[in-house]
Design a protein around this motif. Structure first.
Motif, mmCIF file in Angstrom:
data_model
loop_
_atom_site.group_PDB
_atom_site.id
_atom_site.type_symbol
_atom_site.label_atom_id
_atom_site.label_comp_id
_atom_site.label_asym_id
_atom_site.label_seq_id
_atom_site.Cartn_x
_atom_site.Cartn_y
_atom_site.Cartn_z
ATOM 1 N N ILE A 1 -13.071 12.465 20.232
ATOM 2 C CA ILE A 1 -12.127 11.348 20.269
ATOM 3 C C ILE A 1 -10.918 11.679 19.401
ATOM 4 C CG2 ILE A 1 -11.793 8.905 19.684
ATOM 5 C CD1 ILE A 1 -14.813 8.517 20.183
ATOM 6 N N GLU A 2 -9.729 11.365 19.903
ATOM 7 C CA GLU A 2 -8.495 11.546 19.136
ATOM 8 C C GLU A 2 -8.564 10.652 17.900
ATOM 9 O OE1 GLU A 2 -5.040 13.564 18.501
ATOM 10 O OE2 GLU A 2 -6.297 13.801 20.290
ATOM 11 N N THR A 3 -8.415 11.259 16.722
ATOM 12 C CA THR A 3 -8.600 10.534 15.460
ATOM 13 C C THR A 3 -7.436 10.814 14.533
ATOM 14 O OG1 THR A 3 -11.004 10.753 15.716
ATOM 15 C CG2 THR A 3 -10.200 10.207 13.521
ATOM 16 N N ILE A 4 -7.092 9.803 13.736
ATOM 17 C CA ILE A 4 -6.039 9.954 12.731
ATOM 18 C C ILE A 4 -6.516 9.317 11.430
ATOM 19 C CG2 ILE A 4 -4.865 7.812 13.428
ATOM 20 C CD1 ILE A 4 -2.203 9.316 12.836
ATOM 21 N N GLY A 5 -6.153 9.917 10.305
ATOM 22 C CA GLY A 5 -6.643 9.416 9.028
ATOM 23 C C GLY A 5 -5.555 9.259 7.990
ATOM 24 N N PHE A 6 -5.730 8.249 7.147
ATOM 25 C CA PHE A 6 -4.799 7.948 6.065
ATOM 26 C C PHE A 6 -5.577 7.602 4.810
ATOM 27 C CE2 PHE A 6 -2.858 6.675 10.047
ATOM 28 C CZ PHE A 6 -1.583 7.212 9.965
ATOM 29 N N SER A 7 -4.920 7.746 3.673
ATOM 30 C CA SER A 7 -5.438 7.248 2.414
ATOM 31 C C SER A 7 -4.355 6.382 1.800
ATOM 32 C CB SER A 7 -5.798 8.399 1.476
ATOM 33 O OG SER A 7 -6.363 7.914 0.282
ATOM 34 N N ALA A 8 -4.726 5.270 1.185
ATOM 35 C CA ALA A 8 -3.738 4.366 0.603
ATOM 36 C C ALA A 8 -4.264 3.788 -0.695
ATOM 37 C CB ALA A 8 -3.396 3.246 1.584
ATOM 38 N N THR A 9 -3.345 3.484 -1.597
ATOM 39 C CA THR A 9 -3.715 2.882 -2.881
ATOM 40 C C THR A 9 -2.857 1.656 -3.151
ATOM 41 O OG1 THR A 9 -2.172 4.310 -4.091
ATOM 42 C CG2 THR A 9 -4.451 5.079 -3.888
ATOM 43 N N THR A 10 -3.413 0.752 -3.929
ATOM 44 C CA THR A 10 -2.676 -0.397 -4.434
ATOM 45 C C THR A 10 -3.451 -0.965 -5.608
ATOM 46 O OG1 THR A 10 -1.481 -2.418 -3.804
ATOM 47 C CG2 THR A 10 -3.739 -2.206 -3.001
ATOM 48 N N SER A 11 -2.860 -1.890 -6.315
ATOM 49 C CA SER A 11 -3.535 -2.612 -7.391
ATOM 50 C C SER A 11 -3.288 -4.097 -7.196
ATOM 51 C CB SER A 11 -3.009 -2.185 -8.771
ATOM 52 O OG SER A 11 -3.344 -0.848 -9.041
ATOM 53 N N ILE A 12 -4.305 -4.892 -7.478
ATOM 54 C CA ILE A 12 -4.164 -6.343 -7.404
ATOM 55 C C ILE A 12 -4.681 -6.954 -8.698
ATOM 56 C CG2 ILE A 12 -4.398 -6.405 -4.877
ATOM 57 C CD1 ILE A 12 -7.300 -7.427 -5.320
ATOM 58 N N LYS A 13 -4.302 -8.200 -8.943
ATOM 59 C CA LYS A 13 -4.915 -8.987 -10.007
ATOM 60 C C LYS A 13 -5.924 -9.913 -9.348
ATOM 61 C CE LYS A 13 -1.406 -9.162 -13.590
ATOM 62 N NZ LYS A 13 -0.583 -10.074 -14.417
ATOM 63 N N LEU B 1 0.843 -1.189 0.000
ATOM 64 C CA LEU B 1 0.000 0.000 0.000
ATOM 65 C C LEU B 1 0.880 1.240 0.000
ATOM 66 C CD1 LEU B 1 -2.583 -0.930 2.815
ATOM 67 C CD2 LEU B 1 -2.709 -1.450 0.366
ATOM 68 N N GLU B 2 0.564 2.161 -0.894
ATOM 69 C CA GLU B 2 1.218 3.468 -0.889
ATOM 70 C C GLU B 2 0.296 4.407 -0.115
ATOM 71 O OE1 GLU B 2 4.180 3.876 -1.896
ATOM 72 O OE2 GLU B 2 4.467 2.052 -3.079
ATOM 73 N N ALA B 3 0.712 4.766 1.082
ATOM 74 C CA ALA B 3 -0.164 5.490 2.005
ATOM 75 C C ALA B 3 0.299 6.920 2.207
ATOM 76 C CB ALA B 3 -0.226 4.762 3.344
ATOM 77 N N ARG B 4 -0.662 7.765 2.522
ATOM 78 C CA ARG B 4 -0.316 9.132 2.906
ATOM 79 C C ARG B 4 -1.175 9.555 4.090
ATOM 80 N NH1 ARG B 4 -3.495 13.443 0.635
ATOM 81 N NH2 ARG B 4 -5.153 12.626 -0.699
ATOM 82 N N PHE B 5 -0.557 10.309 4.962
ATOM 83 C CA PHE B 5 -1.205 10.846 6.157
ATOM 84 C C PHE B 5 -2.151 11.973 5.736
ATOM 85 C CE2 PHE B 5 -0.743 14.209 9.487
ATOM 86 C CZ PHE B 5 -1.417 13.575 10.504
ATOM 87 N N ILE B 6 -3.385 11.943 6.224
ATOM 88 C CA ILE B 6 -4.366 12.982 5.899
ATOM 89 C C ILE B 6 -4.452 14.009 7.022
ATOM 90 C CG2 ILE B 6 -6.782 13.467 5.353
ATOM 91 C CD1 ILE B 6 -5.297 11.973 3.133
ATOM 92 N N GLY B 7 -4.542 13.551 8.258
ATOM 93 C CA GLY B 7 -4.638 14.500 9.367
ATOM 94 C C GLY B 7 -4.861 13.788 10.691
ATOM 95 N N ALA B 8 -4.712 14.527 11.783
ATOM 96 C CA ALA B 8 -4.905 13.965 13.119
ATOM 97 C C ALA B 8 -5.329 15.068 14.075
ATOM 98 C CB ALA B 8 -3.625 13.306 13.617
#
Length: 195
Positions: free
Chosen positions: A155-167, A140-147
């Protein structure tokens, strides 16, 4: 009359500021996936004519975050495949059938990280994806969105977005290949709440 809306906007700006997210806002600890704000979306090419999207919700999972030593962090998610949603109800049912996900036998897909290499606000997360009874490595290629503190729940929250490709054929899901592409692009938008 314009002063009040402007004042409200200025007060909200620190919470919803645009621009580069501050990784320093992230706090070490144990988190659980916020299933109401975590999604896994997929895209395939349909008959060579168009891109087609679907989505899974009600995601559960866990994150152990070590901000001092990110390589020690771990993440896992579980995707309930019966919750697949497209814009066509009959397709939702077909995707749940033995032709595709076969949710009667394989109700859940599972991802478990094996290593995390972080660089600033991005990370490469290697792990194993289990889908349709088959386990394969994915990255997964992930990036931090915010916290920070959620302004609604506090509530203390943290967010990420991630991408990948599968067959999908690697996981034994071959129906309509190649008319509906073997390659499936995935995007995971995840929010985790501190526990």
């Amino acid at each position: 009359m314009r002063i009040l809306p402007l004042a409200l906007l200025l007060l909200a700006t620190p919470l919803f500021a645009q621009g580069t997210p501050e990784a320093s806002a992230a706090k070490s600890g144990s988190y659980k996936a916020d299933k109401n704000h975590t999604q896994v979306a997929f895209t395939v090419t349909h008959f060579g004519f168009s891109l087609y999207n679907g989505m899974f919700g009600n995601i559960t999972g866990a994150l152990t975050l070590d901000t001092a030593a990110p390589a020690k962090s771990k993440v896992s998610i579980d995707i309930p495949l019966a919750d697949v949603v497209t814009t066509v109800a009959k397709l939702n049912e077909h995707l749940q059938s033995a032709d595709f996900f076969d949710v009667a036998k394989f109700p859940t897909a599972h991802f478990e990280s094996t290593s995390i290499v972080a660089s600033g606000t991005t990370a490469r997360i290697s792990g194993n994806l289990t889908l349709h009874g088959v386990t394969k490595p994915v990255v997964l290629e992930a990036r931090f969105i915010g916290a920070g503190g959620n302004p609604m729940s506090k509530i203390e929250t943290i967010g990420f977005s991630a991408t990948t490709s599968i067959k999908r054929s690697d996981f034994g899901i071959t129906k309509l290949v190649p008319m509906v592409t073997d390659q499936v692009d995935l995007r995971i938008n995840a929010a985790f709440e501190k526990i």
